[in-house]
Design a protein around this motif. Structure first.
Motif, PDB file in Angstrom:
ATOM      1  N   HIS A  40      84.571 -47.763 100.565  1.00 21.31           N
ATOM      2  CA  HIS A  40      84.951 -48.518  99.380  1.00 21.31           C
ATOM      3  C   HIS A  40      85.644 -47.608  98.366  1.00 21.31           C
ATOM      4  N   ALA A  41      86.562 -48.193  97.605  1.00 26.02           N
ATOM      5  CA  ALA A  41      87.246 -47.480  96.533  1.00 26.02           C
ATOM      6  C   ALA A  41      86.807 -48.038  95.191  1.00 26.02           C
ATOM      7  N   SER A  42      86.950 -47.216  94.161  1.00 26.26           N
ATOM      8  CA  SER A  42      86.699 -47.673  92.790  1.00 26.26           C
ATOM      9  C   SER A  42      88.008 -48.186  92.202  1.00 26.26           C
ATOM     10  N   VAL A  43      87.983 -49.437  91.764  1.00 25.00           N
ATOM     11  CA  VAL A  43      89.128 -50.056  91.101  1.00 25.00           C
ATOM     12  C   VAL A  43      88.756 -50.301  89.648  1.00 25.00           C
ATOM     13  N   PHE A  44      89.663 -49.960  88.752  1.00 22.54           N
ATOM     14  CA  PHE A  44      89.433 -50.109  87.324  1.00 22.54           C
ATOM     15  C   PHE A  44      90.380 -51.180  86.785  1.00 22.54           C
ATOM     16  N   THR A  45      89.836 -52.158  86.087  1.00 19.85           N
ATOM     17  CA  THR A  45      90.671 -53.125  85.392  1.00 19.85           C
ATOM     18  C   THR A  45      90.455 -52.960  83.902  1.00 19.85           C
ATOM     19  N   ALA A  46      91.517 -53.126  83.126  1.00 20.61           N
ATOM     20  CA  ALA A  46      91.405 -52.879  81.688  1.00 20.61           C
ATOM     21  C   ALA A  46      92.328 -53.786  80.901  1.00 20.61           C
ATOM     22  N   TRP A  47      91.783 -54.311  79.820  1.00 20.84           N
ATOM     23  CA  TRP A  47      92.570 -54.949  78.767  1.00 20.84           C
ATOM     24  C   TRP A  47      92.716 -53.901  77.667  1.00 20.84           C
ATOM     25  N   ILE A  48      93.931 -53.641  77.226  1.00 26.67           N
ATOM     26  CA  ILE A  48      94.148 -52.587  76.244  1.00 26.67           C
ATOM     27  C   ILE A  48      95.027 -53.111  75.106  1.00 26.67           C
ATOM     28  N   ASP A  49      94.555 -52.878  73.888  1.00 25.45           N
ATOM     29  CA  ASP A  49      95.292 -53.236  72.675  1.00 25.45           C
ATOM     30  C   ASP A  49      95.743 -51.938  72.010  1.00 25.45           C
ATOM     31  N   TYR A  50      97.020 -51.612  72.153  1.00 29.31           N
ATOM     32  CA  TYR A  50      97.571 -50.412  71.529  1.00 29.31           C
ATOM     33  C   TYR A  50      97.966 -50.725  70.089  1.00 29.31           C
ATOM     34  N   THR A  51      97.526 -49.901  69.158  1.00 27.15           N
ATOM     35  CA  THR A  51      97.657 -50.204  67.742  1.00 27.15           C
ATOM     36  C   THR A  51      98.215 -49.009  66.959  1.00 27.15           C
ATOM     37  N   PRO A  52      98.727 -49.240  65.750  1.00 27.12           N
ATOM     38  CA  PRO A  52      99.049 -48.130  64.864  1.00 27.12           C
ATOM     39  C   PRO A  52      97.769 -47.357  64.547  1.00 27.12           C
ATOM     40  N   PRO A  53      97.855 -46.055  64.294  1.00 27.01           N
ATOM     41  CA  PRO A  53      99.065 -45.262  64.083  1.00 27.01           C
ATOM     42  C   PRO A  53      99.688 -44.685  65.348  1.00 27.01           C
ATOM     43  N   GLY A  54      99.372 -45.236  66.512  1.00 30.29           N
ATOM     44  CA  GLY A  54     100.029 -44.795  67.729  1.00 30.29           C
ATOM     45  C   GLY A  54     101.519 -45.099  67.702  1.00 30.29           C
ATOM     46  N   GLN A  55     102.270 -44.480  68.599  1.00 34.24           N
ATOM     47  CA  GLN A  55     103.726 -44.620  68.599  1.00 34.24           C
ATOM     48  C   GLN A  55     104.192 -46.031  68.945  1.00 34.24           C
ATOM     49  N   LEU A  56     103.405 -46.756  69.741  1.00 33.44           N
ATOM     50  CA  LEU A  56     103.769 -48.109  70.135  1.00 33.44           C
ATOM     51  C   LEU A  56     102.583 -49.046  69.911  1.00 33.44           C
ATOM     52  N   ALA A  57     102.873 -50.324  69.663  1.00 33.12           N
ATOM     53  CA  ALA A  57     101.841 -51.350  69.509  1.00 33.12           C
ATOM     54  C   ALA A  57     102.157 -52.499  70.466  1.00 33.12           C
ATOM     55  N   TYR A  58     101.232 -52.773  71.390  1.00 31.89           N
ATOM     56  CA  TYR A  58     101.427 -53.854  72.354  1.00 31.89           C
ATOM     57  C   TYR A  58     100.108 -54.103  73.080  1.00 31.89           C
ATOM     58  N   HIS A  59     100.084 -55.153  73.923  1.00 31.49           N
ATOM     59  CA  HIS A  59      98.907 -55.483  74.727  1.00 31.49           C
ATOM     60  C   HIS A  59      99.196 -55.199  76.196  1.00 31.49           C
ATOM     61  N   GLU A  60      98.096 -54.969  76.951  1.00 31.42           N
ATOM     62  CA  GLU A  60      98.263 -54.575  78.349  1.00 31.42           C
ATOM     63  C   GLU A  60      97.070 -55.040  79.178  1.00 31.42           C
ATOM     64  N   LEU A  61      97.342 -55.430  80.410  1.00 34.67           N
ATOM     65  CA  LEU A  61      96.323 -55.654  81.437  1.00 34.67           C
ATOM     66  C   LEU A  61      96.743 -54.834  82.649  1.00 34.67           C
ATOM     67  N   LEU A  62      95.800 -54.067  83.213  1.00 39.99           N
ATOM     68  CA  LEU A  62      96.150 -53.248  84.374  1.00 39.99           C
ATOM     69  C   LEU A  62      95.010 -53.196  85.378  1.00 39.99           C
ATOM     70  N   ALA A  63      95.372 -52.849  86.597  1.00 35.39           N
ATOM     71  CA  ALA A  63      94.411 -52.524  87.649  1.00 35.39           C
ATOM     72  C   ALA A  63      94.843 -51.208  88.272  1.00 35.39           C
ATOM     73  N   ALA A  64      93.902 -50.267  88.379  1.00 37.77           N
ATOM     74  CA  ALA A  64      94.188 -48.941  88.932  1.00 37.77           C
ATOM     75  C   ALA A  64      93.079 -48.563  89.903  1.00 37.77           C
ATOM     76  N   THR A  65      93.432 -47.821  90.940  1.00 37.43           N
ATOM     77  CA  THR A  65      92.488 -47.404  91.975  1.00 37.43           C
ATOM     78  C   THR A  65      92.358 -45.884  91.968  1.00 37.43           C
ATOM     79  N   ALA A  66      91.125 -45.395  92.083  1.00 36.45           N
ATOM     80  CA  ALA A  66      90.906 -43.949  92.185  1.00 36.45           C
ATOM     81  C   ALA A  66      91.526 -43.445  93.480  1.00 36.45           C
ATOM     82  N   VAL A  67      92.307 -42.351  93.376  1.00 38.76           N
ATOM     83  CA  VAL A  67      92.983 -41.777  94.542  1.00 38.76           C
ATOM     84  C   VAL A  67      92.686 -40.278  94.604  1.00 38.76           C
TER      85      VAL A  67
END
Length: 200
Positions: A40-67
């Motif tokens: 089995h592999a570990s899969v990570f799902t994430a909802w991310i809200d990027y906000t100021p004072p970061g360089q960019l502001a936007y929303h994101e949904l992702l799925a990533a697998t440990a490799v």
């Protein structure tokens, strides 16, 4: 002139993350060899809200697998954003396969999120915060993606304050995250006000 900032990107994010154990046979196609434990592999799902004072502001949904890698590594197989700037930068700088979607986030202590394209819904989730001390933890990892046919390993450093959470997810079984439909996450976390440095 590029429409996105040069790397590295310095970002601030409120993230909600769940970890899943997925059989190797059910994994999506990846550019690097998955890190397997008992098949089995570990899969990570994430909802991310990027906000100021970061360089960019936007929303994101992702799925990533440990490799496999020289250090903690993952490959992003599915990812949606609501920013054309983020989409262009992610694809052109690091080979991250970003697509556009409508992402709606609501609430704080009880957080809900939905993601959909013009064609169909992708996923929904609800997170409920649990107790825990907001300890600040530095972490470093790599994101392994194909860029122009070559495997690129991009360094990421972050300062996070993980807090336990309970999460309920729903995935469109016919959608790109359908391989997670019907499964339950192993654990879920909230990562408020995380500081990220993405890229070299």
């Amino acid at each position: 002139m590029s429409i996105y900032p040069p790397q590295p990107w310095n970002l601030v994010a409120d993230a909600r993350v769940s970890v899943w154990r997925v059989p190797a046979a059910d994994l999506p196609e990846l550019p690097a060899e998955p890190l397997l434990v008992a098949g089995h592999a570990s899969v990570f799902t994430a909802w991310i809200d990027y906000t100021p004072p970061g360089q960019l502001a936007y929303h994101e949904l992702l799925a990533a697998t440990a490799v496999k890698g020289r250090r903690v590594s993952c490959s992003i197989s599915e990812i949606w954003v609501d920013s054309e700037v983020s989409l262009a930068g992610g694809r052109e700088l690091w080979g991250i396969p970003k697509d556009l979607a409508t992402l709606d986030f609501t609430g704080d202590r009880t957080f809900t999120a939905t993601a959909a394209t013009a064609d169909d819904w992708i996923a929904t989730a609800a997170f409920r915060r649990r107790g825990g001390l907001p300890l600040r933890v530095p972490t470093v990892f790599e994101v392994a993606q194909l860029l122009d046919g070559t495997l690129l390993r991009t360094p990421v450093s972050a300062k996070i304050s993980p807090r336990a959470a309970a999460a309920d997810w729903s995935f469109n079984p016919a959608g790109p995250l359908g391989y997670l439909s019907g499964r339950r996450p192993v654990t879920s976390l909230e990562l408020p006000a995380s500081q990220l440095r993405f890229g070299a």
